[in-house]
Scaffold this motif. Structure first.
Motif, short mmCIF file in Angstrom:
data_model
loop_
_atom_site.label_atom_id
_atom_site.label_comp_id
_atom_site.label_asym_id
_atom_site.label_seq_id
_atom_site.Cartn_x
_atom_site.Cartn_y
_atom_site.Cartn_z
N ALA A 89 -0.33 -69.44 25.60
CA ALA A 89 -1.43 -69.98 24.81
C ALA A 89 -1.08 -70.11 23.33
N LEU A 90 0.15 -70.57 23.06
CA LEU A 90 0.53 -70.85 21.67
C LEU A 90 0.07 -72.25 21.28
N VAL A 91 -0.01 -72.49 19.98
CA VAL A 91 -0.26 -73.86 19.52
C VAL A 91 1.10 -74.51 19.33
N GLU A 92 1.41 -75.43 20.23
CA GLU A 92 2.77 -75.95 20.36
C GLU A 92 3.29 -76.62 19.09
N ARG A 93 2.39 -77.32 18.38
CA ARG A 93 2.87 -78.10 17.23
C ARG A 93 2.97 -77.26 15.96
N LEU A 94 2.51 -76.02 16.03
CA LEU A 94 2.64 -75.14 14.87
C LEU A 94 3.93 -74.33 14.97
N THR A 95 4.36 -73.79 13.84
CA THR A 95 5.57 -72.97 13.85
C THR A 95 5.27 -71.59 14.43
N VAL A 96 6.36 -70.88 14.70
CA VAL A 96 6.26 -69.51 15.17
C VAL A 96 5.44 -68.67 14.19
N MET A 97 5.79 -68.78 12.90
CA MET A 97 5.09 -68.03 11.87
C MET A 97 3.60 -68.36 11.85
N GLU A 98 3.28 -69.64 11.92
CA GLU A 98 1.87 -70.05 11.90
C GLU A 98 1.12 -69.50 13.11
N ASN A 99 1.79 -69.50 14.26
CA ASN A 99 1.16 -68.93 15.46
C ASN A 99 0.87 -67.45 15.28
N VAL A 133 9.96 -58.20 17.26
CA VAL A 133 10.10 -58.85 18.57
C VAL A 133 11.39 -59.68 18.66
N GLY A 134 12.23 -59.61 17.63
CA GLY A 134 13.54 -60.26 17.68
C GLY A 134 13.52 -61.74 17.37
N LEU A 135 12.54 -62.19 16.61
CA LEU A 135 12.44 -63.63 16.33
C LEU A 135 12.47 -63.95 14.83
N MET A 136 13.00 -63.04 14.04
CA MET A 136 13.04 -63.26 12.59
C MET A 136 13.60 -64.64 12.22
N HIS A 137 14.64 -65.05 12.94
CA HIS A 137 15.31 -66.29 12.55
C HIS A 137 14.69 -67.53 13.16
N GLN A 138 13.62 -67.35 13.94
CA GLN A 138 12.96 -68.50 14.55
C GLN A 138 11.63 -68.79 13.85
N ALA A 139 11.33 -68.09 12.76
CA ALA A 139 10.00 -68.16 12.15
C ALA A 139 9.54 -69.59 11.86
N ASP A 140 10.47 -70.45 11.45
CA ASP A 140 10.07 -71.81 11.04
C ASP A 140 10.24 -72.85 12.12
N LYS A 141 10.65 -72.39 13.31
CA LYS A 141 10.74 -73.34 14.43
C LYS A 141 9.37 -73.62 14.99
N ARG A 142 9.21 -74.83 15.56
CA ARG A 142 7.96 -75.10 16.26
C ARG A 142 7.92 -74.33 17.57
N ALA A 143 6.72 -73.92 17.96
CA ALA A 143 6.57 -73.13 19.19
C ALA A 143 7.15 -73.87 20.40
N ASP A 144 7.03 -75.21 20.41
CA ASP A 144 7.49 -75.94 21.60
C ASP A 144 9.00 -76.07 21.67
N ALA A 145 9.70 -75.53 20.67
CA ALA A 145 11.17 -75.53 20.74
C ALA A 145 11.72 -74.22 21.33
N LEU A 146 10.85 -73.32 21.72
CA LEU A 146 11.30 -72.00 22.18
C LEU A 146 11.39 -71.92 23.71
N SER A 147 12.18 -70.97 24.17
CA SER A 147 12.23 -70.66 25.61
C SER A 147 10.98 -69.85 26.00
N GLY A 148 10.77 -69.68 27.31
CA GLY A 148 9.62 -68.92 27.80
C GLY A 148 9.59 -67.49 27.27
N GLY A 149 10.74 -66.83 27.34
CA GLY A 149 10.81 -65.44 26.86
C GLY A 149 10.50 -65.36 25.38
#
Ligand code: ADP
Ligand code: ADP
Length: 237
Positions: A89-99, A133-149
């Protein structure tokens, strides 16, 4: 911390999905719900924050009976309960940080670049959670660019950003492969233990429940049929 008494749900269309569930959840305890499909696990989880309206019973969160609350007060009290979902239930078009920050507000603002409107301490806290949670370097990626885990890690960080007193977790690993599922369960339970945060996890997979849960509740046809430790469960089945 959470006390359920006589909690029941009958959907308009059917038989009792949940019958007379009574359960005490002490602070810091990690509880797994198991049982066959249709046993009432999701219904139990969803009744607790009234995503599903119970037909009868009490839901005491501390001193507050959630069943009795009107809309406004319920919205307020729900802030005390963090949710983690199977499909993230993430907002796909927002970044990891924004989520993650959206967990702080309880909704996703419609304006872009809302990072600037957050107090710096919220942003620092979100970075700390992403680091955990091990995602420090993904903060600015969009949620839809991530794997399921990775998405589920964002889901966990977002729930924590809300600073909940209780986590409700509905089939967190049902969309993940076995290895990723174990990694996510390990992360989730370690974080709960660090914080003394109680959790109720609809876990589906019995071996995973036995490996990671402190207490197991078995449901069948809407009734609690087992309540004990993982070790007792292995003797039982
Ligand atoms: P589980 O999570 O253990 O698979 P559920 O809580 O989803 O079980 O379902 C328990 C029972 O309630 C099932 O018989 C299911 O078909 C029924 N049920 C679940 N959700 C609804 C709904 N929205 N409307 C009607 N019946 C439902
Ligand atoms: P799960 O068991 O993972 O909760 P299901 O596949 O049983 O999911 O249900 C998916 C959705 O359909 C849920 O929102 C659930 O509440 C709803 N649902 C389940 N069973 C019924 C039913 N018998 N009638 C209407 N809605 C249902």
């Amino acid at each position: 911390m959470l006390h359920l008494e006589g909690l029941s749900k009958t959907y308009k269309t059917g038989d009792a999905a949940l019958s007379d569930a009574t359960l005490d959840v002490p602070k810091g305890q990690i509880i797994g719900l198991i049982g066959p499909s249709g046993a009432g696990k999701s219904t139990l989880i969803r009744c607790i924050n009234r995503l599903v309206e119970p037909t009868a019973g009490k839901i005491m969160l501390g001193d507050v009976d959630l069943v009795k609350l009107g809309k406004t007060e319920l919205r307020h009290q729900r802030r005390r309960i963090g949710m983690i979902f199977q499909e993230y239930a993430l907002v796909e078009r927002l970044t990891v940080m924004e989520n993650v920050l959206s967990g702080r507000l309880g909704y996703v603002p419609f304006w872009r670049s809302f990072l600037r409107k957050y107090p710096p301490q919220d942003i620092q806290n979100a970075y700390r959670l992403l680091d955990r949670v091990g995602l420090m370097h993904q903060a600015d990626k969009r949620a839809d660019a991530l794997s399921g885990g990775q998405r589920q890690r964002v889901g966990i960080a977002r729930a924590l950003a809300q600073e909940p007193e209780l986590l409700l977790v509905d089939e967190p690993t049902a969309s993940l492969d076995p290895k990723t599922s174990r990694q996510i369960m390990r992360l989730l339970t370690e974080i709960c233990e660090e914080r003394g945060l109680p959790a109720i996890v609809n876990i589906h997979d019995v071996p995973l429940a036995q490996q990671f849960m402190q207490r197991i509740i078995g449901l069948n046809s809407g009734r609690i049929v087992f309540d004990g430790s993982p070790e007792e469960l292995s003797d039982d089945v």
